[in-house]
Enzyme design. Structure first.
Site, PDB file in Angstrom:
ATOM      1  CD  GLU A 128      -2.785   0.943   2.568  1.00  0.00           C
ATOM      2  OE1 GLU A 128      -3.969   1.286   2.502  1.00  0.00           O
ATOM      3  OE2 GLU A 128      -2.260   0.510   3.625  1.00  0.00           O
ATOM      4  CG  ASN A 183      -2.866  -0.997   9.432  1.00  0.00           C
ATOM      5  OD1 ASN A 183      -3.105  -2.132   9.041  1.00  0.00           O
ATOM      6  ND2 ASN A 183      -1.705  -0.672   9.938  1.00  0.00           N
TER       7      ASN A 183
END
Length: 283
Positions: free
Chosen positions: A152, A190
């Protein structure tokens, strides 16, 4: 190869994984941390990581001796003056990260890109701690790094298009793909994952189900390779707590309130796999 020498700052689980992945793809690595004891442990973890990769793909693992020779374990930040790219992996505590970036900024050549391997701290804030904000990018690797093909990548407010392209090239050299997202606390992965793990810990805290039962539901019903509590043990409960605290502070939203059981376990030193015990016990 565009990035022959790479600085990896922080020799914890993620830093070792990044160093291993780089060394196995032919890069020379300077792996830095604050003490020789940490670096000695990192050497053992790197060797163990290479054995794990070899079980799945012996060719990708490379020659263990050659891989180890490509990694220099050191405490001297001055070595960063010679690297062409830096990946930072230090603990998710802003005062510590800020100090590290200020230090790196004073040593590294002006053109060097800083990639922050952070779970939740905003990339824009990190860039603001340097004099090279356009060359600061988020690069959120997944654990275990050598076995995960996707990264990411996070664009901060000042991150330039050139830096994004440099990040793409760098990851391609490691044999990895990326998805580029905008800067927001927790990013995509996250912001969702930490909330899921925290809620799973609340289920355990409230005695709704055992850790094994929670994880079994996610693995058998949804086809996940690991349940949320197994994933927490792999990441490290201390890292989970730091990350959820950043989300709580950033959004001022009670849904990110850390579970009391998570805090208690971290205080007790039950950090998961790396400490030998978390929601499960490891030999």
């Amino acid at each position: 190869m565009n990035y022959e020498s790479v600085g990896v700052v922080g020799a914890g689980v993620m830093g070792v994984g990044v160093a291993q992945s780089l060394a196995q793809t032919g890069h020379r690595v300077v792996l830095l941390d604050v003490s020789e004891a940490i670096l000695e442990r990192a050497k053992k973890e790197l060797k163990s990581g290479m054995r794990a990769v070899a079980l799945f793909n012996k060719k990708a693992a490379g020659d263990p001796k050659e891989v180890m020779e490509r990694v220099r374990f050191d405490t001297d930040y001055g070595l960063l003056a010679e690297v062409s790219f830096v990946v930072e992996n230090v603990t998710e505590k802003w005062p510590l990260k800020k100090e590290v970036y200020e230090r790196m900024d004073a040593i590294c050549r002006p053109e060097v890109v800083f990639a922050a391997n952070t779970s939740a701290i905003p990339i824009t804030r990190i860039g603001g701690a340097t004099k090279r904000a356009p060359q600061v990018v988020g690069m959120h690797f997944m654990n275990p790094v050598p076995m995960k093909p996707m990264v990411e990548v996070i664009r901060g407010f000042h991150t330039s298009d050139e830096t994004i392209e440099a990040a793409r090239r760098f990851l391609a050299e490691m044999g990895k793909e990326c998805v580029v997202v905008q800067d927001s606390p927790g990013f995509v992965s996250n912001r969702v994952l930490m909330l899921t793990i925290n809620e799973a810990i609340f289920l355990l805290h409230e005695q709704v189900a055992s850790a094994a039962e929670v994880d079994r539901i996610f693995k058998t019903c949804f086809g996940h390779k690991m349940g949320p509590l197994e994933t927490a043990d792999l990441i490290g409960l201390d890292t989970i707590l730091f990350s959820i605290e950043v989300l709580y502070e950033s959004f001022n939203d009670d849904k990110y309130r850390p579970c009391p059981l998570l805090k208690k376990m971290v205080d007790a030193g039950l950090h998961g796999r790396k400490s030998g015990r978390g929601f499960y016990t490891y030999a």
